[in-house]
Design a protein around this motif. Structure first.
Motif, PDB file in Angstrom:
ATOM      1  N   VAL A  91       0.822  -1.215   0.000  1.00  0.00           N
ATOM      2  CA  VAL A  91       0.000   0.000   0.000  1.00  0.00           C
ATOM      3  C   VAL A  91       0.857   1.266   0.000  1.00  0.00           C
ATOM      4  O   VAL A  91       0.556   2.221  -0.714  1.00  0.00           O
ATOM      5  N   GLU A  92       1.926   1.279   0.786  1.00  0.00           N
ATOM      6  CA  GLU A  92       2.685   2.512   0.991  1.00  0.00           C
ATOM      7  C   GLU A  92       4.098   2.485   0.415  1.00  0.00           C
ATOM      8  O   GLU A  92       4.769   3.497   0.409  1.00  0.00           O
ATOM      9  N   GLY A  93       4.558   1.337   0.015  1.00  0.00           N
ATOM     10  CA  GLY A  93       5.904   1.236  -0.524  1.00  0.00           C
ATOM     11  C   GLY A  93       6.867   0.618   0.477  1.00  0.00           C
ATOM     12  O   GLY A  93       6.599   0.549   1.678  1.00  0.00           O
ATOM     13  N   MET A  94       7.990   0.184  -0.031  1.00  0.00           N
ATOM     14  CA  MET A  94       8.966  -0.546   0.785  1.00  0.00           C
ATOM     15  C   MET A  94       9.537   0.255   1.962  1.00  0.00           C
ATOM     16  O   MET A  94       9.804  -0.331   3.007  1.00  0.00           O
ATOM     17  N   PRO A  95       9.748   1.567   1.865  1.00  0.00           N
ATOM     18  CA  PRO A  95      10.292   2.270   3.042  1.00  0.00           C
ATOM     19  C   PRO A  95       9.455   2.095   4.315  1.00  0.00           C
ATOM     20  O   PRO A  95       9.994   2.019   5.411  1.00  0.00           O
ATOM     21  N   GLN A  96       8.131   2.004   4.158  1.00  0.00           N
ATOM     22  CA  GLN A  96       7.267   1.802   5.329  1.00  0.00           C
ATOM     23  C   GLN A  96       7.342   0.381   5.867  1.00  0.00           C
ATOM     24  O   GLN A  96       6.916   0.109   6.982  1.00  0.00           O
ATOM     25  N   ALA A  97       7.884  -0.537   5.074  1.00  0.00           N
ATOM     26  CA  ALA A  97       7.958  -1.946   5.475  1.00  0.00           C
ATOM     27  C   ALA A  97       9.255  -2.266   6.212  1.00  0.00           C
ATOM     28  O   ALA A  97       9.421  -3.388   6.689  1.00  0.00           O
ATOM     29  N   ILE A  98      10.155  -1.306   6.320  1.00  0.00           N
ATOM     30  CA  ILE A  98      11.442  -1.557   6.978  1.00  0.00           C
ATOM     31  C   ILE A  98      11.261  -1.879   8.463  1.00  0.00           C
ATOM     32  O   ILE A  98      11.865  -2.811   8.985  1.00  0.00           O
TER      33      ILE A  98
END
Length: 126
Positions: A91-98
């Motif tokens: 939903v928000e992109g990989m930076p938010q998944a870190i």
């Protein structure tokens, strides 16, 4: 063995504290409510995850909890962190998944040392 206990308690304390803080925030933080809505999750799921995080935090940190229950808590946290990584990256992109990925890494470290110490029967009453 002393080094193993130190690594175990540092990693486990981090996971338990982050799970407890997240669980509490799931109940009252307007940011978290908005984030769950943004990710497309229903409101009741936020409450369920809050309760599960709090219970899981106590399960992995309290020494009197059986090893079997600790194993289930580790599984629950792993599913939560993997799901959070997937949802945030979709939903928000990989930076938010870190952040959930880092939490998963620390959880794995805690679990590895849990099993190492369990072999010597130094952390559970099993």
């Amino acid at each position: 063995m002393k080094r193993d206990k130190i690594f175990y308690w540092i990693a486990t304390s981090f996971v338990a504290l982050s799970g407890l803080m997240a669980g509490i925030m799931y109940f009252g933080s307007p940011y978290i409510v908005k984030e769950f809505k943004n990710l497309g999750f229903p409101n009741y799921f936020r409450i369920e995850l809050g309760i599960a995080n709090i219970l899981g935090s106590f399960a992995i940190i309290l020494p009197m909890v059986s090893g079997r229950i600790k194993e289930w808590a580790y599984i629950g946290f792993a599913i939560t962190f993997i799901s959070a990584t997937t949802a945030h990256s979709a939903v928000e992109g990989m930076p938010q998944a870190i952040s959930p990925l880092v939490s998963l890494l620390v959880l794995v470290i805690s679990y590895v040392y849990f099993n190492k110490l369990k072999k010597y029967n130094t952390i559970t009453g099993d």
